[in-house]
Design a protein around this motif. Structure first.
Motif, PDB file in Angstrom:
ATOM      1  N   ASP A  12       0.633  -1.300   0.116  1.00  0.00           N
ATOM      2  CA  ASP A  12      -0.181   0.092  -0.022  1.00  0.00           C
ATOM      3  C   ASP A  12       0.872   1.401  -0.084  1.00  0.00           C
ATOM      4  N   ASN A  13       2.184   1.216  -0.645  1.00  0.00           N
ATOM      5  CA  ASN A  13       2.878   2.385  -0.590  1.00  0.00           C
ATOM      6  C   ASN A  13       2.141   3.383  -1.211  1.00  0.00           C
ATOM      7  N   ASP A  14       2.588   4.711  -0.915  1.00  0.00           N
ATOM      8  CA  ASP A  14       2.023   5.956  -1.302  1.00  0.00           C
ATOM      9  C   ASP A  14       0.405   6.075  -1.232  1.00  0.00           C
ATOM     10  N   ARG A  15      -0.280   5.330  -0.849  1.00  0.00           N
ATOM     11  CA  ARG A  15      -1.885   5.309  -0.838  1.00  0.00           C
ATOM     12  C   ARG A  15      -1.911   6.981  -0.077  1.00  0.00           C
ATOM     13  N   CYS A  16      -1.294   7.345   0.925  1.00  0.00           N
ATOM     14  CA  CYS A  16      -1.447   8.474   1.516  1.00  0.00           C
ATOM     15  C   CYS A  16      -1.128   9.651   0.829  1.00  0.00           C
ATOM     16  N   VAL A  17      -0.262   9.475  -0.276  1.00  0.00           N
ATOM     17  CA  VAL A  17       0.334  10.464  -0.982  1.00  0.00           C
ATOM     18  C   VAL A  17      -0.573  10.794  -2.349  1.00  0.00           C
ATOM     19  N   GLU A  38       1.125  16.067  -0.854  1.00  0.00           N
ATOM     20  CA  GLU A  38      -0.439  16.414  -0.548  1.00  0.00           C
ATOM     21  C   GLU A  38      -0.731  14.801   0.005  1.00  0.00           C
ATOM     22  N   THR A  39      -1.521  14.976   1.381  1.00  0.00           N
ATOM     23  CA  THR A  39      -1.683  13.701   1.741  1.00  0.00           C
ATOM     24  C   THR A  39      -2.942  13.747   2.250  1.00  0.00           C
ATOM     25  N   SER A  40      -3.614  12.461   2.304  1.00  0.00           N
ATOM     26  CA  SER A  40      -5.058  12.374   2.913  1.00  0.00           C
ATOM     27  C   SER A  40      -4.905  12.092   4.376  1.00  0.00           C
ATOM     28  N   LEU A  41      -4.005  12.069   5.074  1.00  0.00           N
ATOM     29  CA  LEU A  41      -3.834  11.667   6.428  1.00  0.00           C
ATOM     30  C   LEU A  41      -4.226  12.823   7.240  1.00  0.00           C
ATOM     31  N   GLU A  42      -4.935  12.597   8.381  1.00  0.00           N
ATOM     32  CA  GLU A  42      -5.180  13.774   9.381  1.00  0.00           C
ATOM     33  C   GLU A  42      -3.720  14.197   9.856  1.00  0.00           C
ATOM     34  N   LEU A  43      -3.630  15.423   9.709  1.00  0.00           N
ATOM     35  CA  LEU A  43      -2.174  16.101  10.359  1.00  0.00           C
ATOM     36  C   LEU A  43      -2.244  16.872  11.610  1.00  0.00           C
ATOM     37  N   ARG A  44      -3.652  17.009  12.050  1.00  0.00           N
ATOM     38  CA  ARG A  44      -3.703  17.601  13.342  1.00  0.00           C
ATOM     39  C   ARG A  44      -3.757  16.729  14.712  1.00  0.00           C
ATOM     40  N   GLY A  49      -8.885  10.222  13.980  1.00  0.00           N
ATOM     41  CA  GLY A  49      -8.091   9.727  12.525  1.00  0.00           C
ATOM     42  C   GLY A  49      -6.478  10.019  12.541  1.00  0.00           C
ATOM     43  N   PHE A  50      -6.230  11.081  13.622  1.00  0.00           N
ATOM     44  CA  PHE A  50      -4.644  11.234  13.663  1.00  0.00           C
ATOM     45  C   PHE A  50      -3.912  10.169  13.968  1.00  0.00           C
ATOM     46  N   ASP A  51      -2.828   9.795  13.131  1.00  0.00           N
ATOM     47  CA  ASP A  51      -2.102   8.452  13.471  1.00  0.00           C
ATOM     48  C   ASP A  51      -0.762   8.966  13.440  1.00  0.00           C
ATOM     49  N   PRO A  52       0.010   9.208  14.499  1.00  0.00           N
ATOM     50  CA  PRO A  52       1.445   9.759  14.551  1.00  0.00           C
ATOM     51  C   PRO A  52       2.345   8.648  13.889  1.00  0.00           C
ATOM     52  N   VAL A  53       2.148   7.201  13.873  1.00  0.00           N
ATOM     53  CA  VAL A  53       3.003   6.432  13.208  1.00  0.00           C
ATOM     54  C   VAL A  53       2.877   6.570  11.781  1.00  0.00           C
ATOM     55  N   ALA A  54       1.609   6.800  11.088  1.00  0.00           N
ATOM     56  CA  ALA A  54       1.719   6.928   9.750  1.00  0.00           C
ATOM     57  C   ALA A  54       2.168   8.153   9.230  1.00  0.00           C
ATOM     58  N   LEU A  55       2.119   9.513  10.186  1.00  0.00           N
ATOM     59  CA  LEU A  55       2.551  10.644   9.745  1.00  0.00           C
ATOM     60  C   LEU A  55       4.137  10.480   9.733  1.00  0.00           C
TER      61      LEU A  55
END
Length: 85
Positions: A12-17, A38-44, A49-55
């Motif tokens: 699933d590489n780059d799915r958040c990009v 640009e990412t679909s990840l929650e950045l706040r 939905g914020f996931d520090p590991v994914a960030l």
């Protein structure tokens, strides 16, 4: 080839990009080239939905993109996905 073998082998590489581009940051005679991701990840932090590991993975992968870029890049900027109506 990426310096991070996990990135290329991940199913699933780059799915958040969602998109990436270069911007110029100009301050007088100084010019810096910034890779924007640009990412679909929650950045706040603290928001649902914020996931520090994914960030952290996104930051690591973005820095890999900076290091392996064919053109010189001075920095990385991560931006939230743009919403379209």
């Amino acid at each position: 080839m990426s310096e991070n073998p996990e990135r290329e082998s991940s199913a699933d590489n780059d799915r958040c990009v969602l998109n990436s581009w270069h911007e110029w940051d100009i301050d007088g005679a100084d010019r810096r080239i910034i890779l924007c991701v640009e990412t679909s990840l929650e950045l706040r932090p603290g928001h649902p939905g914020f996931d520090p590991v994914a960030l952290e993975v996104l930051i690591r992968d973005g820095n890999d993109m900076v290091r392996t870029s064919a053109s010189p890049v001075d920095g990385l900027r991560i931006v939230p996905a743009r919403w379209t109506v």
